[in-house]
Design a protein around this motif. Structure first.
Motif, short mmCIF file in Angstrom:
data_model
loop_
_atom_site.label_atom_id
_atom_site.label_comp_id
_atom_site.label_asym_id
_atom_site.label_seq_id
_atom_site.Cartn_x
_atom_site.Cartn_y
_atom_site.Cartn_z
N LYS A 47 0.81 -1.22 0.00
CA LYS A 47 0.00 0.00 0.00
C LYS A 47 0.85 1.26 0.00
CE LYS A 47 -4.20 -1.89 0.69
NZ LYS A 47 -4.23 -2.80 1.84
N PHE A 48 2.17 1.11 0.07
CA PHE A 48 3.03 2.28 0.12
C PHE A 48 4.30 1.99 -0.67
CE2 PHE A 48 5.83 5.54 1.85
CZ PHE A 48 4.96 6.62 2.01
N ILE A 49 4.72 2.98 -1.47
CA ILE A 49 5.86 2.80 -2.37
C ILE A 49 6.90 3.89 -2.13
CG2 ILE A 49 6.50 3.06 -4.80
CD1 ILE A 49 3.96 1.55 -5.52
N ILE A 50 8.15 3.49 -2.06
CA ILE A 50 9.25 4.47 -1.98
C ILE A 50 10.16 4.25 -3.18
CG2 ILE A 50 11.22 5.33 -0.64
CD1 ILE A 50 9.88 4.18 1.89
N THR A 51 10.25 5.25 -4.07
CA THR A 51 11.21 5.14 -5.16
C THR A 51 12.40 6.04 -4.81
OG1 THR A 51 10.23 6.93 -6.48
CG2 THR A 51 9.37 4.73 -6.85
N VAL A 52 13.57 5.64 -5.29
CA VAL A 52 14.80 6.37 -4.96
C VAL A 52 15.54 6.66 -6.25
CG1 VAL A 52 16.91 6.32 -3.57
CG2 VAL A 52 14.92 5.02 -2.81
N GLY B 278 9.45 8.23 -11.27
CA GLY B 278 8.33 9.17 -11.23
C GLY B 278 7.02 8.54 -11.65
N LEU B 279 7.08 7.77 -12.72
CA LEU B 279 5.85 7.22 -13.29
C LEU B 279 5.20 6.20 -12.35
CD1 LEU B 279 4.63 7.98 -15.95
CD2 LEU B 279 5.55 5.91 -16.94
#
Lengths: 215, 215, 215, 215
Positions: free
Chosen positions: A116-121, A164-165
């Motif tokens: 339910k939660f996403i972290i992109t780096v 970003g996408l």
């Protein structure tokens, strides 16, 4: 092969996991952060995503074993609330639909296992050394929260490619998330930017005893 | 025509055949080896694969007969354990998905007729003459086995285009295989590299009385 | 995500609405005209169209909130016969099918909510200042009608991208419409051309007490 | 719009018609020949094929009427055995699949109305003036037959784009046909090459009292 194929090696025992996604990008920050985290929690490979939008060659390893490029998902017995994605490659820059397709495939998979939660780096190119970590989020409140933990809000910018996408597509599916951007001076491989991003990521992952505060 | 079409001329009588695939590539090694093998076993054309990812022109022969480009499958009454593929062309370099699509089409077809092992043949550019044959495989054990027969393991490299992708996609379908790479000095047409690859291929095809040792 | 996704925020109460479509284009005329009209009738966002053919990055706003590029639909309580479309971006120029796809998606959506007439607005590059508005239509009669109201018929020309294609595709679905082209000297952002187009648009929208005369 | 759409204006009364296809190509020979034939037999437009692979603009005529580019099918009460196709444009050169797609769409349509023989017409660039017409066919026998009527067999060549691909795809569907190639010196518009091709086409169309000899 005309669409993505996910090979699941085993069913992990996850609890509302947070996805940390490290993809090839600026300064190689995303992948290196995801690898450090994988080692830290002794995460093991549990699924591989193959896609016809990834480059059309195979690599051979030191034993002559050849493999397609893919996106790998890792998880650990030590931390059932973390899911790590490491991508071998991004689709070719000019194939825009490919980016939407592979991000949709990732979201289909991780939302099915309860994420339910996403972290992109990723890295963000700058012209002088900076130690700050920038943050953007799927809501104003989310961005603010991580700003309070020491990040700087990434205002009026662009987040290019999968980092970003993935977030933008997550948002319209009702999945929350943030992107952490570490300022880089070296476009190819920026160790210091990686270390700064990793430190901030560890800080926010450790902030809730059960990571609950992230969601 | 929006997907591949396979025209089957007759149903061959095959027994767990090995596919030898020769495609347009470096030094034209793949195609020339596949042609030599076709002549050697008096193989006959039994199927043609047409695809919308192959070039958009037709060729005319010496009689003014026009034909689309295609991939041709050959087999022989003399050897029911061999299946040979010769391709007229590769898709355009920038159309990555096309490579995945046509390799998937090939695998769909050959696995339906019982093929469980694939040998792709290509050239690999080098800067000085070498007589060695490099081998990569879908498993460490497979690569080692052919190394014992005289090939050199192709470590930490890339296999570009159909010869590599076909193997990579075979692997995730549970089909085994190897790629034989012959060092070339001439990118267009390298006769000596072709002959070396053909010799090694004949050696490994002849190694088991019924080719069983390959699988 | 392999096809368009429309997020409907609320169901507007429309009566055979006319669509006014302002898309990124020459002189930024289309978007600016659509924005002026949106402000004038106090229109509110009611639907967003996301598509895998739009650029593959997300933007962040002044609060660090990140969003995908999209096409936004607006309507107003004040005028139930107007529907306004503002697009963030056009697909990449070389991806022709993408233009057909997104225009089809727009027409699917607006025809489902009863739209029978479309007005697209764009700039047309000229070499000296002109105050005329050019008009083209889905029928000779339609073009003539707006010529009588002061526009000049746009003869033997091309209307490139979404402003033209939307009209062409509307026509084969039996939906009528016009394209208003305002001559521009500045390709990036032409304020005067925008103002002229907006004035003419207001004139024709106000010409029928209930806009009925448009259809 | 994600695939071709054919708008049928009326159902023509055809008897095993031959398709004469004139498409934009070298020297504009194909289109001009098809137009001359259309005028000669007083053929009328009966169907239009729209496709998302055709260019993404609309044209306006002398009345400001805007239309999508399309492929038009004509037939005549005077000759129920002729079907003429005139195309406005070819897909962009780099989009190979588009060529296969639109040729497949044409063949789907014409085979449904009983067409069993196809004649494509194009120019072929030469370096000195020649009055010969080259012919290639879907079988050796077909090519020979038209050679006996005065054409020269087009040996060991390529036929690029729709004129070649349409024939190649027809062949694998069991539809016969020929391509007539008229040598051109002017790549844009070669009147003499057009006239020579038209004369030869008229000769072969008139050779059988009911065109039966063509099939």
């Amino acid at each position: 092969m005309d669409k993505a194929y996910i090979k699941v090696l085993y069913q992990p025992n996850l609890e509302n996991p947070i996805l940390v996604a490290g993809l090839p990008g600026l300064g190689n920050v995303g992948i290196m952060v995801a690898r450090l985290l994988t080692e830290h929690i002794h995460a093991k490979l549990f699924a591989e995503l193959y896609s016809p939008v990834l480059p059309d060659y195979t690599r051979t390893d030191e034993n002559g074993l050849c493999s397609l490029l893919c996106f790998r998902f890792f998880t650990s017995e030590e931390n059932r609330r973390l899911l790590i994605l490491i991508g071998d490659a991004q689709p070719p820059a000019e194939d825009i639909s490919a980016y939407y397709e592979i991000c949709g495939d990732i979201l289909d998979f991780v939302s099915k296992i309860g994420c339910k939660f996403i972290i992109t780096v990723d890295g963000v190119p700058v012209t002088y050394a900076q130690r700050v970590i920038y943050v953007a989020g799927t809501s104003k409140r989310t961005a603010e929260k991580y700003a309070l933990m020491g990040a700087k809000v990434y205002t009026n910018g662009k987040i290019i490619g999968i980092p970003g996408l993935l977030l933008g597509l997550a948002k319209i599916r009702g999945i929350s998330g943030i992107c952490l951007l570490s300022p880089i001076l070296d476009l190819i491989s920026d160790q210091e930017a990686t270390f700064n991003a990793y430190k901030f990521l560890r800080k926010i992952l450790g902030s809730g005893s059960e990571n609950k505060s992230l969601q």
